[in-house]
Design an enzyme around this catalytic site. Structure first.
Site, PDB file in Angstrom:
ATOM      1  N   ASP A 196      -7.359   2.917   0.770  1.00 47.66           N
ATOM      2  CA  ASP A 196      -7.093   3.566  -0.517  1.00 47.66           C
ATOM      3  C   ASP A 196      -5.608   3.455  -0.844  1.00 47.66           C
ATOM      4  O   ASP A 196      -4.765   3.989  -0.122  1.00 47.66           O
ATOM      5  CB  ASP A 196      -7.489   5.041  -0.447  1.00 47.66           C
ATOM      6  CG  ASP A 196      -7.018   5.801  -1.681  1.00 47.66           C
ATOM      7  OD1 ASP A 196      -7.612   5.598  -2.753  1.00 47.66           O
ATOM      8  OD2 ASP A 196      -6.053   6.583  -1.562  1.00 47.66           O
ATOM      9  N   TYR A 211       1.764   4.298  -5.621  1.00 49.64           N
ATOM     10  CA  TYR A 211       2.236   4.316  -4.234  1.00 49.64           C
ATOM     11  C   TYR A 211       3.239   3.192  -3.967  1.00 49.64           C
ATOM     12  O   TYR A 211       3.893   3.176  -2.925  1.00 49.64           O
ATOM     13  CB  TYR A 211       1.074   4.180  -3.252  1.00 49.64           C
ATOM     14  CG  TYR A 211       0.022   5.258  -3.325  1.00 49.64           C
ATOM     15  CD1 TYR A 211       0.199   6.416  -4.075  1.00 49.64           C
ATOM     16  CD2 TYR A 211      -1.176   5.110  -2.635  1.00 49.64           C
ATOM     17  CE1 TYR A 211      -0.788   7.386  -4.135  1.00 49.64           C
ATOM     18  CE2 TYR A 211      -2.164   6.073  -2.689  1.00 49.64           C
ATOM     19  CZ  TYR A 211      -1.969   7.210  -3.442  1.00 49.64           C
ATOM     20  OH  TYR A 211      -2.950   8.162  -3.505  1.00 49.64           O
TER      21      TYR A 211
END
Length: 296
Positions: free
Chosen positions: A45, A50
């Site tokens: 994930d 990110y």
């Protein structure tokens, strides 16, 4: 070791257990994902926000695994909400991952104060999944009202809602709504790490890992507190994506498929709920409060 598979509402199968890479620095991510693949993980994930999609793609290409054998999940950030923005953001994620499709693609936040933008982005995801470039689409951090609204507007039920969920914040009412609608509950911060890293003054009593009930159950099974909590999620049918960049911890987290919890033990952990979030309230997040954009 066989990882249980969860069937999403469009028939796509997803490994119940995966590696999360939130807060994994780019220079750490490739090695962490490779360690996870070597340990037997087949689900990762990530998210545009990110800033490590490229490293996830690198790790996959270095692994020697077939694309069909891994499940890759990513998310669209707020700065790309609107229909056209979501198409562009999705294509950027594909490019950074170096992949032709993404297995599961989510809206990262509901942005309730800018919900028309959210709806535009969701409509784009509905088209993306029809094209086959995403095998399934869903959301993250949505509440019941927000879920109802996107379903009512499009007739498309998200496959997944990824939310903060751990023994101190069990989200039972929302999970029940998910079950009624055919939405899979996916837990971020499943061990409760958000109670440590989102505060400048972490306290042992706010950490599920040190709670006497968890410790007692762990001792009874010869397992760690983290393994017991992750097994609790599996018993409840959640998808779980613990984060680590340490090979030993990555392997330890995965070693939860040789024991089970009794219904009494599950109930004891359920009873630890405090109803308090460790992370930010999703209602507070918008392009006005979080002002970064995803670099090309």
């Amino acid at each position: 070791m066989t990882i249980p598979l969860l069937t999403l509402n469009n028939g796509v199968e997803m490994p119940a257990f995966g590696l999360g890479v939130y807060r994994s620095r780019p220079e750490e991510t490739t090695g962490a994902v490779l360690s996870a693949f070597e340990a037997g993980y087949r689900h990762v994930d990530t998210a545009a926000a990110y800033m490590n999609e490229e490293q996830v793609g690198e790790a996959f290409r270095s692994s020697g695994l077939a694309r069909l054998d891994v499940f890759i999940e990513s998310k669209l950030w707020l700065s790309d909400y609107t229909y056209d923005g979501a198409i562009h953001g999705f294509e950027r994620s594909l490019r950074k991952l170096g992949m032709e499709y993404i297995d599961l693609y989510l809206l990262h936040q509901p942005a309730p104060t800018e919900f028309e933008r959210t709806l535009g982005a969701w409509k784009a995801l509905c088209e993306i999944v029809k094209s086959g470039r995403a095998r399934a689409v869903g959301v993250s951090n949505f509440n019941e009202e927000e879920l109802k609204r996107i379903i009512d507007e499009t007739g498309v039920v998200p496959a997944v809602n990824q939310v903060e969920l751990h023994p101190f914040f069990t989200q039972k009412k929302l999970s029940q709504f998910h079950q009624e609608q055919g939405i899979l509950t996916q837990a971020w911060s499943p061990i409760g790490g958000v109670n440590r890293y989102f505060t400048e003054d972490p306290k042992p009593e706010d950490d599920p890992l040190t709670h006497p009930t968890i410790i007692r159950i762990a001792e009874g099974h010869g397992k760690s507190s983290a393994q017991v909590i992750l097994r609790w999620h599996i018993e409840l049918g959640h998808s779980v994506i613990p984060k680590s960049v340490h090979t030993e911890r990555i392997r330890e987290n995965f070693d939860i498929f040789d024991f089970s919890l009794s219904s009494e033990e599950v109930a004891l952990i359920d009873a630890l709920n405090t109803g308090r979030r460790g992370g930010p309230d999703p209602k507070s997040l918008s392009t006005q409060t979080v002002k970064f954009s995803i670099p090309e």
